[in-house]
Motif scaffolding. Sequence first.
Motif, PDB file in Angstrom:
ATOM      1  N   LYS A 235       0.837  -1.194   0.000  1.00  0.00           N
ATOM      2  CA  LYS A 235       0.000   0.000   0.000  1.00  0.00           C
ATOM      3  C   LYS A 235       0.875   1.249   0.000  1.00  0.00           C
ATOM      4  CE  LYS A 235      -4.024  -1.897   2.451  1.00  0.00           C
ATOM      5  NZ  LYS A 235      -4.902  -1.736   3.639  1.00  0.00           N
ATOM      6  N   GLU A 236       0.492   2.195  -0.858  1.00  0.00           N
ATOM      7  CA  GLU A 236       1.245   3.439  -0.892  1.00  0.00           C
ATOM      8  C   GLU A 236       0.847   4.357   0.255  1.00  0.00           C
ATOM      9  OE1 GLU A 236       0.831   5.267  -4.651  1.00  0.00           O
ATOM     10  OE2 GLU A 236       1.830   3.668  -5.769  1.00  0.00           O
ATOM     11  N   GLU A 237      -0.444   4.320   0.616  1.00  0.00           N
ATOM     12  CA  GLU A 237      -0.911   5.197   1.668  1.00  0.00           C
ATOM     13  C   GLU A 237      -0.770   4.514   3.033  1.00  0.00           C
ATOM     14  OE1 GLU A 237      -4.399   2.701   0.456  1.00  0.00           O
ATOM     15  OE2 GLU A 237      -2.730   3.725  -0.523  1.00  0.00           O
ATOM     16  N   GLY A 238      -0.695   5.303   4.082  1.00  0.00           N
ATOM     17  CA  GLY A 238      -0.603   4.753   5.422  1.00  0.00           C
ATOM     18  C   GLY A 238      -1.977   4.464   6.002  1.00  0.00           C
ATOM     19  N   GLU A 239      -1.996   3.936   7.188  1.00  0.00           N
ATOM     20  CA  GLU A 239      -3.238   3.661   7.892  1.00  0.00           C
ATOM     21  C   GLU A 239      -3.253   4.438   9.201  1.00  0.00           C
ATOM     22  OE1 GLU A 239      -3.514  -0.503   8.500  1.00  0.00           O
ATOM     23  OE2 GLU A 239      -3.842  -0.977   6.393  1.00  0.00           O
ATOM     24  N   MET A 240      -4.451   4.618   9.735  1.00  0.00           N
ATOM     25  CA  MET A 240      -4.592   5.343  10.989  1.00  0.00           C
ATOM     26  C   MET A 240      -4.334   4.390  12.157  1.00  0.00           C
ATOM     27  SD  MET A 240      -5.203   8.141   9.596  1.00  0.00           S
ATOM     28  CE  MET A 240      -5.477   9.188  11.005  1.00  0.00           C
ATOM     29  N   GLY A 241      -3.689   4.930  13.196  1.00  0.00           N
ATOM     30  CA  GLY A 241      -3.425   4.137  14.387  1.00  0.00           C
ATOM     31  C   GLY A 241      -3.607   4.979  15.636  1.00  0.00           C
ATOM     32  N   ARG A 242      -3.350   4.376  16.791  1.00  0.00           N
ATOM     33  CA  ARG A 242      -3.510   5.053  18.070  1.00  0.00           C
ATOM     34  C   ARG A 242      -2.226   4.934  18.891  1.00  0.00           C
ATOM     35  NH1 ARG A 242      -7.251   6.840  15.904  1.00  0.00           N
ATOM     36  NH2 ARG A 242      -9.473   6.874  16.501  1.00  0.00           N
ATOM     37  N   LYS A 243      -1.947   5.987  19.637  1.00  0.00           N
ATOM     38  CA  LYS A 243      -0.798   5.981  20.539  1.00  0.00           C
ATOM     39  C   LYS A 243      -1.233   6.610  21.849  1.00  0.00           C
ATOM     40  CE  LYS A 243       4.133   7.010  20.676  1.00  0.00           C
ATOM     41  NZ  LYS A 243       5.288   7.539  19.908  1.00  0.00           N
ATOM     42  N   HIS A 244      -0.912   5.932  22.959  1.00  0.00           N
ATOM     43  CA  HIS A 244      -1.340   6.397  24.272  1.00  0.00           C
ATOM     44  C   HIS A 244      -0.135   6.922  25.050  1.00  0.00           C
ATOM     45  CE1 HIS A 244      -5.144   4.377  23.477  1.00  0.00           C
ATOM     46  NE2 HIS A 244      -4.456   3.290  23.167  1.00  0.00           N
ATOM     47  N   ILE A 245      -0.301   8.098  25.649  1.00  0.00           N
ATOM     48  CA  ILE A 245       0.794   8.674  26.427  1.00  0.00           C
ATOM     49  C   ILE A 245       0.265   9.266  27.734  1.00  0.00           C
ATOM     50  CG2 ILE A 245       2.118   9.257  24.356  1.00  0.00           C
ATOM     51  CD1 ILE A 245       1.398  12.236  24.988  1.00  0.00           C
ATOM     52  N   VAL A 246       1.176   9.389  28.693  1.00  0.00           N
ATOM     53  CA  VAL A 246       0.945  10.177  29.903  1.00  0.00           C
ATOM     54  C   VAL A 246       1.771  11.451  29.722  1.00  0.00           C
ATOM     55  CG1 VAL A 246       1.281  10.305  32.396  1.00  0.00           C
ATOM     56  CG2 VAL A 246       0.623   8.136  31.331  1.00  0.00           C
ATOM     57  N   PRO A 247       1.129  12.636  29.666  1.00  0.00           N
ATOM     58  CA  PRO A 247       1.907  13.868  29.461  1.00  0.00           C
ATOM     59  C   PRO A 247       3.016  14.040  30.486  1.00  0.00           C
ATOM     60  CG  PRO A 247      -0.430  14.312  29.202  1.00  0.00           C
ATOM     61  CD  PRO A 247      -0.319  12.903  29.710  1.00  0.00           C
ATOM     62  N   PHE A 248       2.707  13.780  31.761  1.00  0.00           N
ATOM     63  CA  PHE A 248       3.736  13.790  32.797  1.00  0.00           C
ATOM     64  C   PHE A 248       3.196  13.108  34.044  1.00  0.00           C
ATOM     65  CE2 PHE A 248       6.179  15.340  36.396  1.00  0.00           C
ATOM     66  CZ  PHE A 248       7.471  15.161  35.925  1.00  0.00           C
ATOM     67  N   GLY A 249       4.069  12.370  34.718  1.00  0.00           N
ATOM     68  CA  GLY A 249       3.679  11.746  35.971  1.00  0.00           C
ATOM     69  C   GLY A 249       4.895  11.431  36.821  1.00  0.00           C
TER      70      GLY A 249
ATOM     71  N   ARG B 211       4.456  19.370  35.025  1.00  0.00           N
ATOM     72  CA  ARG B 211       5.044  18.957  33.753  1.00  0.00           C
ATOM     73  C   ARG B 211       6.549  18.734  33.856  1.00  0.00           C
ATOM     74  NH1 ARG B 211       0.774  17.565  32.863  1.00  0.00           N
ATOM     75  NH2 ARG B 211      -0.613  17.997  31.110  1.00  0.00           N
ATOM     76  N   ALA B 212       7.086  18.750  35.086  1.00  0.00           N
ATOM     77  CA  ALA B 212       8.519  18.509  35.300  1.00  0.00           C
ATOM     78  C   ALA B 212       8.723  18.078  36.740  1.00  0.00           C
ATOM     79  CB  ALA B 212       9.335  19.760  34.988  1.00  0.00           C
ATOM     80  N   PHE B 213       9.831  17.393  36.996  1.00  0.00           N
ATOM     81  CA  PHE B 213      10.137  16.959  38.358  1.00  0.00           C
ATOM     82  C   PHE B 213      10.335  18.154  39.278  1.00  0.00           C
ATOM     83  CE2 PHE B 213      13.336  15.433  41.543  1.00  0.00           C
ATOM     84  CZ  PHE B 213      12.468  14.603  42.240  1.00  0.00           C
ATOM     85  N   SER B 214      10.750  19.284  38.715  1.00  0.00           N
ATOM     86  CA  SER B 214      10.938  20.494  39.525  1.00  0.00           C
ATOM     87  C   SER B 214       9.626  21.035  40.075  1.00  0.00           C
ATOM     88  CB  SER B 214      11.637  21.579  38.693  1.00  0.00           C
ATOM     89  OG  SER B 214      10.890  21.878  37.523  1.00  0.00           O
ATOM     90  N   ASP B 215       8.487  20.536  39.605  1.00  0.00           N
ATOM     91  CA  ASP B 215       7.189  20.917  40.157  1.00  0.00           C
ATOM     92  C   ASP B 215       6.887  20.182  41.460  1.00  0.00           C
ATOM     93  OD1 ASP B 215       6.611  22.696  38.090  1.00  0.00           O
ATOM     94  OD2 ASP B 215       5.778  21.105  36.826  1.00  0.00           O
ATOM     95  N   TYR B 216       7.800  19.302  41.874  1.00  0.00           N
ATOM     96  CA  TYR B 216       7.619  18.539  43.111  1.00  0.00           C
ATOM     97  C   TYR B 216       8.829  18.729  44.026  1.00  0.00           C
ATOM     98  CZ  TYR B 216       3.870  15.949  40.732  1.00  0.00           C
ATOM     99  OH  TYR B 216       2.715  15.603  40.071  1.00  0.00           O
ATOM    100  N   GLU B 217       8.621  18.406  45.273  1.00  0.00           N
ATOM    101  CA  GLU B 217       9.708  18.364  46.244  1.00  0.00           C
ATOM    102  C   GLU B 217       9.486  17.164  47.159  1.00  0.00           C
ATOM    103  OE1 GLU B 217      11.497  20.946  50.007  1.00  0.00           O
ATOM    104  OE2 GLU B 217      10.281  21.964  48.476  1.00  0.00           O
ATOM    105  N   ILE B 218      10.520  16.362  47.338  1.00  0.00           N
ATOM    106  CA  ILE B 218      10.435  15.167  48.177  1.00  0.00           C
ATOM    107  C   ILE B 218      11.180  15.438  49.474  1.00  0.00           C
ATOM    108  CG2 ILE B 218      10.968  12.706  48.361  1.00  0.00           C
ATOM    109  CD1 ILE B 218      10.911  12.647  45.257  1.00  0.00           C
ATOM    110  N   ARG B 219      10.477  15.316  50.584  1.00  0.00           N
ATOM    111  CA  ARG B 219      11.076  15.561  51.887  1.00  0.00           C
ATOM    112  C   ARG B 219      11.013  14.273  52.712  1.00  0.00           C
ATOM    113  NH1 ARG B 219       7.997  21.223  53.583  1.00  0.00           N
ATOM    114  NH2 ARG B 219       8.540  22.426  51.694  1.00  0.00           N
TER     115      ARG B 219
END
Length: 303
Positions: free
Chosen positions: A169-183, A279-287
């Motif tokens: 096939k010359e054309e591609g097909e549609m697919g799905r990708k799942h992500i976690v923006p940040f955790g 959205r970054a580890f700097s948004d947290y502090e571990i004590r």
Amino acid sequence: MTALTNRYDFALFFTVKDGNPNGDPDAGNLPRMDPETNNGLVTDVALKRKVRNYVNMLERPGYAIFIKEKEPLNKKIAEACEVKELPTFQNTSGKWETKLAKTRSQEDIRLLQEWLCAQYYDIRAFGAVMSTGPNAGQVRGPIQLGFARSVEPIMPLELTITRVTDVDKEEGEMGRKHIVPFGLYVVHGFINAKLAEKTGFSDEDLDLFWTALRDMFDFDRSAARGEMAAQDLVIFKHDSALGNAQAHRLFERIEVFRKSGEDTVPVGDPRSHNWPPARAFSDYEIRVNDTDLPSGVTLLRPW
């Protein structure tokens, strides 16, 4: 090498950015979640796989990996039988005589386990079920991991992508990708010195385990997993093999805080509900509260 003589309890914090840390095949490979709280989950099996893959790259004698992808375990057990000059219970057609294997004596099983533990790092560390095929019994490993859980609820995204699945096939097909923006995830672990005596897990093995936890994500890159990184490791070392305090009491000393500008509040505090998402580890502090630690317990933060 002498076996470990101290008990350890530890908490590993790691982050994921724009990736799927552990997809659930029963849910279309969506990131694993607690349906009641929406906290993300990563299984202990997934984390141990990364440790195994890291150690496997060393290619050192005595640090082989027993559980590998596409490598049958029975052949490795049979190798131990041949080294120890014990029957493999394999007939002329190549099948394992399961009923005969179950009659193997406990002394022979002990000899097989002793050899297998000396050869394979992951058996010494995590244990293994080897009662199939030639039958080497079961080994309970000193290192046990729980499920990793995100410190805050996650919001998985389902993205549409195009992909090529058919070369005609010359054309591609549609697919799905799942992500976690940040955790930010945390997993609790436990190291039992009494079980280390049985498998031969040593201080040298433990040093390698800490290194593997730190670096394993750097050698497990893929487009699906995004950017994953170990961020902090909190270790409680006990002076004795049986331990000097309950693990859950020690973990209660660890607190995670959310940060926004100059404001810092405990995770889950209502004051942070209107803040931008982390959205970054700097948004947290571990004590960690290290005052008045129980007698015989030492706090270690190696990174």
